[in-house]
Design a protein around this motif. Structure first.
Motif, PDB file in Angstrom:
ATOM      1  N   MET A 172      -6.441  23.887 -26.450  1.00 31.05           N
ATOM      2  CA  MET A 172      -7.518  23.786 -27.419  1.00 31.05           C
ATOM      3  C   MET A 172      -6.944  23.132 -28.683  1.00 31.05           C
ATOM      4  O   MET A 172      -5.917  23.558 -29.183  1.00 31.05           O
ATOM      5  N   ASP A 173      -7.626  22.107 -29.204  1.00 30.50           N
ATOM      6  CA  ASP A 173      -7.114  21.445 -30.396  1.00 30.50           C
ATOM      7  C   ASP A 173      -7.394  22.304 -31.635  1.00 30.50           C
ATOM      8  O   ASP A 173      -8.249  23.203 -31.609  1.00 30.50           O
ATOM      9  N   ILE A 174      -6.684  22.042 -32.701  1.00 28.83           N
ATOM     10  CA  ILE A 174      -6.759  22.869 -33.904  1.00 28.83           C
ATOM     11  C   ILE A 174      -8.165  22.899 -34.483  1.00 28.83           C
ATOM     12  O   ILE A 174      -8.653  23.955 -34.888  1.00 28.83           O
ATOM     13  N   ASN A 175      -8.864  21.762 -34.528  1.00 26.98           N
ATOM     14  CA  ASN A 175     -10.205  21.749 -35.107  1.00 26.98           C
ATOM     15  C   ASN A 175     -11.178  22.608 -34.304  1.00 26.98           C
ATOM     16  O   ASN A 175     -12.003  23.320 -34.888  1.00 26.98           O
ATOM     17  N   ILE A 215      -5.792  28.112 -43.127  1.00 27.34           N
ATOM     18  CA  ILE A 215      -5.506  28.486 -41.742  1.00 27.34           C
ATOM     19  C   ILE A 215      -5.057  27.268 -40.950  1.00 27.34           C
ATOM     20  O   ILE A 215      -4.144  27.357 -40.130  1.00 27.34           O
ATOM     21  N   ARG A 216      -5.666  26.116 -41.208  1.00 26.09           N
ATOM     22  CA  ARG A 216      -5.247  24.885 -40.521  1.00 26.09           C
ATOM     23  C   ARG A 216      -3.770  24.602 -40.788  1.00 26.09           C
ATOM     24  O   ARG A 216      -3.035  24.226 -39.874  1.00 26.09           O
ATOM     25  N   ARG A 217      -3.323  24.773 -42.019  1.00 24.94           N
ATOM     26  CA  ARG A 217      -1.916  24.526 -42.365  1.00 24.94           C
ATOM     27  C   ARG A 217      -0.994  25.432 -41.559  1.00 24.94           C
ATOM     28  O   ARG A 217       0.040  24.994 -41.059  1.00 24.94           O
ATOM     29  N   VAL A 218      -1.374  26.690 -41.426  1.00 26.60           N
ATOM     30  CA  VAL A 218      -0.556  27.642 -40.673  1.00 26.60           C
ATOM     31  C   VAL A 218      -0.510  27.258 -39.197  1.00 26.60           C
ATOM     32  O   VAL A 218       0.552  27.247 -38.580  1.00 26.60           O
ATOM     33  N   LEU A 219      -1.670  26.916 -38.637  1.00 30.78           N
ATOM     34  CA  LEU A 219      -1.721  26.585 -37.212  1.00 30.78           C
ATOM     35  C   LEU A 219      -0.996  25.283 -36.902  1.00 30.78           C
ATOM     36  O   LEU A 219      -0.383  25.154 -35.845  1.00 30.78           O
ATOM     37  N   ALA A 220      -1.062  24.331 -37.817  1.00 34.50           N
ATOM     38  CA  ALA A 220      -0.353  23.065 -37.606  1.00 34.50           C
ATOM     39  C   ALA A 220       1.159  23.292 -37.586  1.00 34.50           C
ATOM     40  O   ALA A 220       1.890  22.616 -36.861  1.00 34.50           O
ATOM     41  N   ILE A 250      -2.705  36.178 -37.982  1.00 36.96           N
ATOM     42  CA  ILE A 250      -2.292  35.053 -38.823  1.00 36.96           C
ATOM     43  C   ILE A 250      -1.392  35.532 -39.954  1.00 36.96           C
ATOM     44  O   ILE A 250      -0.337  34.952 -40.215  1.00 36.96           O
ATOM     45  N   LEU A 251      -1.803  36.602 -40.632  1.00 43.10           N
ATOM     46  CA  LEU A 251      -1.031  37.097 -41.776  1.00 43.10           C
ATOM     47  C   LEU A 251       0.354  37.593 -41.369  1.00 43.10           C
ATOM     48  O   LEU A 251       1.324  37.404 -42.111  1.00 43.10           O
ATOM     49  N   HIS A 252       0.447  38.206 -40.202  1.00 43.76           N
ATOM     50  CA  HIS A 252       1.744  38.721 -39.773  1.00 43.76           C
ATOM     51  C   HIS A 252       2.673  37.651 -39.227  1.00 43.76           C
ATOM     52  O   HIS A 252       3.869  37.871 -39.118  1.00 43.76           O
ATOM     53  N   ARG A 253       2.129  36.491 -38.893  1.00 43.07           N
ATOM     54  CA  ARG A 253       2.966  35.412 -38.373  1.00 43.07           C
ATOM     55  C   ARG A 253       3.250  34.335 -39.410  1.00 43.07           C
ATOM     56  O   ARG A 253       3.971  33.390 -39.140  1.00 43.07           O
ATOM     57  N   THR A 254       2.672  34.467 -40.590  1.00 40.62           N
ATOM     58  CA  THR A 254       2.813  33.458 -41.629  1.00 40.62           C
ATOM     59  C   THR A 254       3.962  33.832 -42.554  1.00 40.62           C
ATOM     60  O   THR A 254       3.974  34.932 -43.099  1.00 40.62           O
ATOM     61  N   PRO A 255       4.928  32.929 -42.757  1.00 40.24           N
ATOM     62  CA  PRO A 255       6.046  33.247 -43.649  1.00 40.24           C
ATOM     63  C   PRO A 255       5.588  33.558 -45.077  1.00 40.24           C
ATOM     64  O   PRO A 255       6.104  34.464 -45.713  1.00 40.24           O
ATOM     65  N   ASP A 256       4.609  32.816 -45.577  1.00 36.05           N
ATOM     66  CA  ASP A 256       4.062  33.070 -46.907  1.00 36.05           C
ATOM     67  C   ASP A 256       2.559  33.221 -46.781  1.00 36.05           C
ATOM     68  O   ASP A 256       1.827  32.242 -46.702  1.00 36.05           O
ATOM     69  N   ALA A 257       2.088  34.457 -46.766  1.00 34.36           N
ATOM     70  CA  ALA A 257       0.666  34.737 -46.578  1.00 34.36           C
ATOM     71  C   ALA A 257      -0.142  34.595 -47.858  1.00 34.36           C
ATOM     72  O   ALA A 257      -1.363  34.678 -47.819  1.00 34.36           O
ATOM     73  N   THR A 258       0.523  34.357 -48.982  1.00 24.93           N
ATOM     74  CA  THR A 258      -0.159  34.300 -50.278  1.00 24.93           C
ATOM     75  C   THR A 258      -1.330  33.315 -50.311  1.00 24.93           C
ATOM     76  O   THR A 258      -2.409  33.678 -50.794  1.00 24.93           O
ATOM     77  N   THR A 282      -2.030  29.016 -29.897  1.00 20.77           N
ATOM     78  CA  THR A 282      -2.234  29.440 -28.512  1.00 20.77           C
ATOM     79  C   THR A 282      -2.579  30.925 -28.442  1.00 20.77           C
ATOM     80  O   THR A 282      -3.465  31.331 -27.685  1.00 20.77           O
ATOM     81  N   GLU A 283      -1.900  31.740 -29.244  1.00 21.11           N
ATOM     82  CA  GLU A 283      -2.187  33.180 -29.277  1.00 21.11           C
ATOM     83  C   GLU A 283      -3.602  33.453 -29.752  1.00 21.11           C
ATOM     84  O   GLU A 283      -4.304  34.301 -29.193  1.00 21.11           O
ATOM     85  N   LEU A 284      -4.021  32.751 -30.801  1.00 21.01           N
ATOM     86  CA  LEU A 284      -5.364  32.964 -31.333  1.00 21.01           C
ATOM     87  C   LEU A 284      -6.414  32.540 -30.313  1.00 21.01           C
ATOM     88  O   LEU A 284      -7.428  33.221 -30.140  1.00 21.01           O
ATOM     89  N   ALA A 285      -6.181  31.428 -29.638  1.00 24.01           N
ATOM     90  CA  ALA A 285      -7.126  30.961 -28.621  1.00 24.01           C
ATOM     91  C   ALA A 285      -7.278  32.006 -27.521  1.00 24.01           C
ATOM     92  O   ALA A 285      -8.371  32.213 -26.997  1.00 24.01           O
ATOM     93  N   ALA A 286      -6.201  32.688 -27.185  1.00 24.86           N
ATOM     94  CA  ALA A 286      -6.249  33.714 -26.144  1.00 24.86           C
ATOM     95  C   ALA A 286      -7.043  34.946 -26.592  1.00 24.86           C
ATOM     96  O   ALA A 286      -7.587  35.666 -25.759  1.00 24.86           O
ATOM     97  N   LEU A 287      -7.124  35.185 -27.890  1.00 28.68           N
ATOM     98  CA  LEU A 287      -7.875  36.324 -28.408  1.00 28.68           C
ATOM     99  C   LEU A 287      -9.382  36.078 -28.427  1.00 28.68           C
ATOM    100  O   LEU A 287     -10.170  37.025 -28.479  1.00 28.68           O
ATOM    101  N   LEU A 288      -9.777  34.817 -28.388  1.00 30.97           N
ATOM    102  CA  LEU A 288     -11.196  34.480 -28.466  1.00 30.97           C
ATOM    103  C   LEU A 288     -11.895  34.802 -27.154  1.00 30.97           C
ATOM    104  O   LEU A 288     -11.317  34.632 -26.078  1.00 30.97           O
TER     105      LEU A 288
END
Length: 138
Positions: free
Chosen positions: A1-4, A82-87, A48-56, A94-100
């Motif tokens: 699945m593409d990011i968009n 969110i796009r920046r984090v996923l890119a 997303i927040l737990h996998r992001t180095p800087d969640a700020t 891939t993990e998020l797509a599996a949760l959908l």
């Protein structure tokens, strides 16, 4: 699945969670009662927040959206973060797509059939010489 495409499914769910709980969505326990979309949004945001180095930046976008739930620019700002984090983390995408949830299959019928995969507002009509009249109720 593409990011968009992924963003098109992830961001509305997170937006629903923010709309329901405001900034508290950043700390709300997953076990608390919530409808399916809000619960999904909570799970996605938590991942997303737990996998992001800087969640700020994401937390800031959530805070802004909580203060202006109906503002499309606030939702777009969250989408951008969110796009920046996923890119930067394709494995997270891939993990998020599996949760959908899987899209329900909408089988087509025969000739002149109507297949609807979502909501319909208005008249749906098929057949030869069909006449539709829509009036206001009095």
């Amino acid at each position: 699945m593409d990011i968009n495409s992924l963003l098109g499914e992830v961001v509305p769910a997170i937006g629903a969670a923010v709309g329901a709980y405001g900034v508290a969505v950043l700390n709300r326990a997953e076990e608390q009662a919530a409808d399916a979309t809000v619960h999904l949004g909570q799970r996605l945001l938590d991942r997303i927040l737990h996998r992001t180095p800087d969640a700020t930046p994401i937390e800031g976008a959530v805070t802004d959206l909580a203060g202006a739930v109906d503002d499309p620019d606030a939702l777009a700002a969250l989408r951008f973060q969110i796009r920046r984090v996923l890119a930067a983390d394709p494995a997270l995408a891939t993990e998020l797509a599996a949760l959908l949830p899987e899209e329900p299959a909408v089988p087509g019928g025969g000739p002149r059939s109507v297949t609807v995969g979502g909501d319909v507002s208005g008249i749906v009509s098929t057949g030869d010489d069909a006449v539709n009249i829509q009036g206001q109720s009095r």
